[in-house]
Write an enzyme that holds these catalytic residues in place. Structure first.
Site, PDB file in Angstrom:
ATOM      1  N   LYS A 147     -21.431 -33.609 104.755  1.00 19.99           N
ATOM      2  CA  LYS A 147     -22.222 -34.416 105.693  1.00 19.99           C
ATOM      3  C   LYS A 147     -22.635 -33.491 106.836  1.00 19.99           C
ATOM      4  CE  LYS A 147     -21.966 -38.845 108.101  1.00 19.99           C
ATOM      5  NZ  LYS A 147     -21.244 -40.107 108.186  1.00 19.99           N
ATOM      6  N   GLU A 206     -29.996 -39.431 103.384  1.00 17.72           N
ATOM      7  CA  GLU A 206     -30.484 -38.882 104.651  1.00 17.72           C
ATOM      8  C   GLU A 206     -30.689 -40.044 105.605  1.00 17.72           C
ATOM      9  OE1 GLU A 206     -33.892 -36.346 104.317  1.00 17.72           O
ATOM     10  OE2 GLU A 206     -33.682 -35.726 106.416  1.00 17.72           O
ATOM     11  N   GLY A 207     -30.292 -39.868 106.849  1.00 16.11           N
ATOM     12  CA  GLY A 207     -30.491 -40.944 107.830  1.00 16.11           C
ATOM     13  C   GLY A 207     -30.476 -40.352 109.216  1.00 16.11           C
ATOM     14  N   GLY A 211     -27.974 -37.574 109.869  1.00 21.14           N
ATOM     15  CA  GLY A 211     -28.129 -36.255 109.252  1.00 21.14           C
ATOM     16  C   GLY A 211     -28.307 -36.384 107.756  1.00 21.14           C
ATOM     17  N   ILE A 235     -27.881 -36.330  98.711  1.00 21.50           N
ATOM     18  CA  ILE A 235     -27.480 -37.683  98.294  1.00 21.50           C
ATOM     19  C   ILE A 235     -28.092 -38.731  99.210  1.00 21.50           C
ATOM     20  CG2 ILE A 235     -25.541 -39.227  97.826  1.00 21.50           C
ATOM     21  CD1 ILE A 235     -23.694 -36.798  97.823  1.00 21.50           C
ATOM     22  N   VAL A 276     -26.473 -36.009 103.748  1.00 17.44           N
ATOM     23  CA  VAL A 276     -25.279 -35.831 102.914  1.00 17.44           C
ATOM     24  C   VAL A 276     -25.702 -35.124 101.620  1.00 17.44           C
ATOM     25  CG1 VAL A 276     -23.349 -36.948 101.729  1.00 17.44           C
ATOM     26  CG2 VAL A 276     -24.229 -37.955 103.835  1.00 17.44           C
ATOM     27  N   ASP A 321     -18.308 -50.686 111.437  1.00 15.53           N
ATOM     28  CA  ASP A 321     -19.538 -50.676 110.636  1.00 15.53           C
ATOM     29  C   ASP A 321     -19.221 -50.863 109.160  1.00 15.53           C
ATOM     30  OD1 ASP A 321     -22.257 -50.689 110.285  1.00 15.53           O
ATOM     31  OD2 ASP A 321     -22.479 -48.511 110.274  1.00 15.53           O
TER      32      ASP A 321
HETATM   33  P1  AMP Z   1     -22.495 -42.229 105.791  1.00 15.26           P
HETATM   34  O1  AMP Z   1     -23.293 -41.865 106.990  1.00 15.26           O
HETATM   35  O2  AMP Z   1     -21.137 -41.603 105.807  1.00 15.26           O
HETATM   36  O3  AMP Z   1     -22.485 -43.714 105.555  1.00 15.26           O
HETATM   37  O4  AMP Z   1     -23.266 -41.612 104.519  1.00 15.26           O
HETATM   38  C1  AMP Z   1     -24.533 -42.094 104.091  1.00 15.26           C
HETATM   39  C2  AMP Z   1     -24.569 -42.208 102.581  1.00 15.26           C
HETATM   40  O5  AMP Z   1     -24.194 -40.961 101.997  1.00 15.26           O
HETATM   41  C3  AMP Z   1     -23.574 -43.242 102.007  1.00 15.26           C
HETATM   42  O6  AMP Z   1     -24.104 -44.553 101.948  1.00 15.26           O
HETATM   43  C4  AMP Z   1     -23.312 -42.682 100.619  1.00 15.26           C
HETATM   44  O7  AMP Z   1     -24.329 -43.100  99.719  1.00 15.26           O
HETATM   45  C5  AMP Z   1     -23.420 -41.172 100.826  1.00 15.26           C
HETATM   46  N1  AMP Z   1     -22.085 -40.596 101.037  1.00 15.26           N
HETATM   47  C6  AMP Z   1     -21.384 -40.528 102.185  1.00 15.26           C
HETATM   48  N2  AMP Z   1     -20.187 -39.946 102.007  1.00 15.26           N
HETATM   49  C7  AMP Z   1     -20.128 -39.623 100.695  1.00 15.26           C
HETATM   50  C8  AMP Z   1     -19.140 -39.007  99.864  1.00 15.26           C
HETATM   51  N3  AMP Z   1     -17.977 -38.610 100.369  1.00 15.26           N
HETATM   52  N4  AMP Z   1     -19.419 -38.845  98.566  1.00 15.26           N
HETATM   53  C9  AMP Z   1     -20.604 -39.254  98.050  1.00 15.26           C
HETATM   54  N5  AMP Z   1     -21.576 -39.873  98.765  1.00 15.26           N
HETATM   55  C10 AMP Z   1     -21.342 -40.046 100.076  1.00 15.26           C
END
Ligand code: AMP
Length: 295
Positions: free
Chosen positions: A33, A12-13, A16, A10, A18, A127
Site C-alpha cells: 500500500k 487506487e484511491g 494511494g 489492485i 495498492v 470504517d
Molecule cells: P484499503 O485502503 O486498505 O481499503 O485498500 C483499498 C483496496 O485495496 C481494498 O478494498 C482491497 O481491494 C485492496 N487491498 C487492500 N489491502 C489488501 C491486501 N492486503 N491484499 C489484497 N488487496 C488489498
C-alpha cells in the site's frame, strides 16, 4: 523497494495505490500500500495512524503488516496479500443466489472477533464495510484499512464526524452526537451482517439526511421512549417524518430466527443499549461455532 517486483495494481484511491508484488528474496506474494501525498505536505496522518495501529494489532482476523518501507520519501505498507474482499465476493455471485447461511455465520463471527479484539485494545476501526473485509483462500476473514482507526480510552470522547462510509454510519453520528464510541463499529457490523444475508446494502442513503430517513423507514423514527436523549442531539429535528412501523424482518432473506434476533440487537438505536462485540460472540446464533472458528 528493490527487493520487490510489482505484479499488478489492485486498487487506487484517495489514500494511494495498492499493488500486488513479489518479495524477490522470500518469493512471498504481498500487497504494497503506497501512500500518496502531495510534495511538501509530508506523509498524511491517516497513514501514520494505520501504521501504528497495524503494528499493535496482532489477530488471526486482522490483516498482518509485514514491513514498513520508506522509499524516495514515500511510505509503503507491506501487507499479507489477500485476493478477495467481501464486496467483490458478493458482486461475483450470480443474481438471486445468496451466501450460504453457514458461511454468513462464520464470516460474522470472525468479523466480530476482530472487532472485539480492537475494542478490547481500546481501538475503534470507524470504517467497517464490505470492501475492507478481506477473505483469504481458506475462508478466513482479515479486517483491513485502519486509516480511520483510532485509539481511545474507555471514557474519552470522540468528536470527528467525518468517519464511516455513509451506508454503514451509526445514527448517533448522523444526528451529530457530541461523542460516540465502540458502538459505532457494531452498527457497521450489523449493516454488513444484513448485507451478507441479502447481498444488498440495508440502508442506502445518498446524503446524511437521506441516510437517516432510510434507517427510520426500516427501524421507525426514534422517539425518547426507544432512545432517551435523541431529541436533544444537535441534528435532531422535531419535523422529521414519523415512520411508525419496524420492518427489519421484512428486509432480510436467508437468515434464521436467532440471526434476526441478533441483528435487531446490533441495530438498537440507543448506543448504550446496543450489543457489544462480546455480547454478539456470546449470542446463541453462534452456539456450536466458537470451537471451530478462530477468535
Ligand atoms: P484499503 O485502503 O486498505 O481499503 O485498500 C483499498 C483496496 O485495496 C481494498 O478494498 C482491497 O481491494 C485492496 N487491498 C487492500 N489491502 C489488501 C491486501 N492486503 N491484499 C489484497 N488487496 C488489498
Amino acid at each position: 523497494m528493490q527487493n520487490f517486483r510489482k505484479l499488478k495494481k489492485i486498487a487506487e484511491g484517495a489514500f494511494g495505490i495498492v499493488y500486488k508484488a513479489e518479495d524477490l528474496l522470500t518469493k512471498q506474494i504481498v500487497a504494497i500500500k503506497k501512500i500518496k501525498h502531495e510534495k511538501n505536505e509530508g506523509i498524511p496522518a491517516t497513514a501514520f495512524r494505520e501504521m501504528d495501529l497495524l503494528q499493535e494489532l496482532k489477530h488471526p482476523n486482522i490483516i498482518c503488516l509485514i514491513d514498513i518501507l520508506i522509499y524516495k520519501g514515500t511510505l509503503n505498507l507491506v501487507l499479507e496479500y489477500i485476493p478477495m474482499d467481501l464486496k467483490k465476493y458478493m458482486d461475483s455471485m450470480t443474481p438471486d443466489t445468496y451466501i450460504d447461511k453457514e458461511l454468513v455465520r462464520r464470516y460474522l463471527y470472525q468479523i466480530t472477533s476482530a472487532t472485539h479484539y480492537c475494542h478490547r485494545n481500546h481501538i475503534l476501526h470507524r470504517d467497517l464495510k464490505p470492501q475492507n473485509i478481506l477473505i483469504d483462500q481458506n475462508g478466513t476473514i482479515k479486517v483491513a484499512d485502519f486509516g480511520l482507526g483510532r485509539s481511545i480510552s474507555p471514557r474519552s470522547r470522540v468528536y470527528t464526524h467525518e468517519v464511516v462510509t455513509l451506508w454503514y454510519r451509526a445514527p448517533e453520528i448522523l444526528l451529530g452526537s457530541p461523542y460516540y464510541a465502540f458502538s459505532v463499529d457494531i452498527w457497521s457490523v450489523g449493516c454488513i451482517f444484513a448485507e451478507m444475508s441479502t447481498r444488498k446494502p440495508l440502508f442506502r442513503g445518498d446524503s446524511e439526511i437521506d441516510q437517516l430517513f432510510h434507517i427510520f423507514r426500516i427501524l421507525k423514527t426514534p422517539t425518547e421512549d426507544i432512545w432517551p436523549g435523541v431529541t436533544s442531539l444537535p441534528d435532531y429535528k422535531a419535523t422529521f417524518p414519523c415512520w411508525s412501523s419496524y420492518t427489519l424482518r421484512e428486509q432480510l432473506k436467508n437468515i434464521n430466527e436467532l440471526g434476526i434476533d441478533l441483528l435487531q440487537k446490533m441495530l438498537i438505536y440507543d448506543p448504550f443499549h446496543r450489543f457489544t462485540a462480546r455480547d454478539i460472540l456470546n449470542h446463541p446464533y453462534f452456539d456450536d461455532l466458537s470451537s471451530t472458528t478462530s477468535e
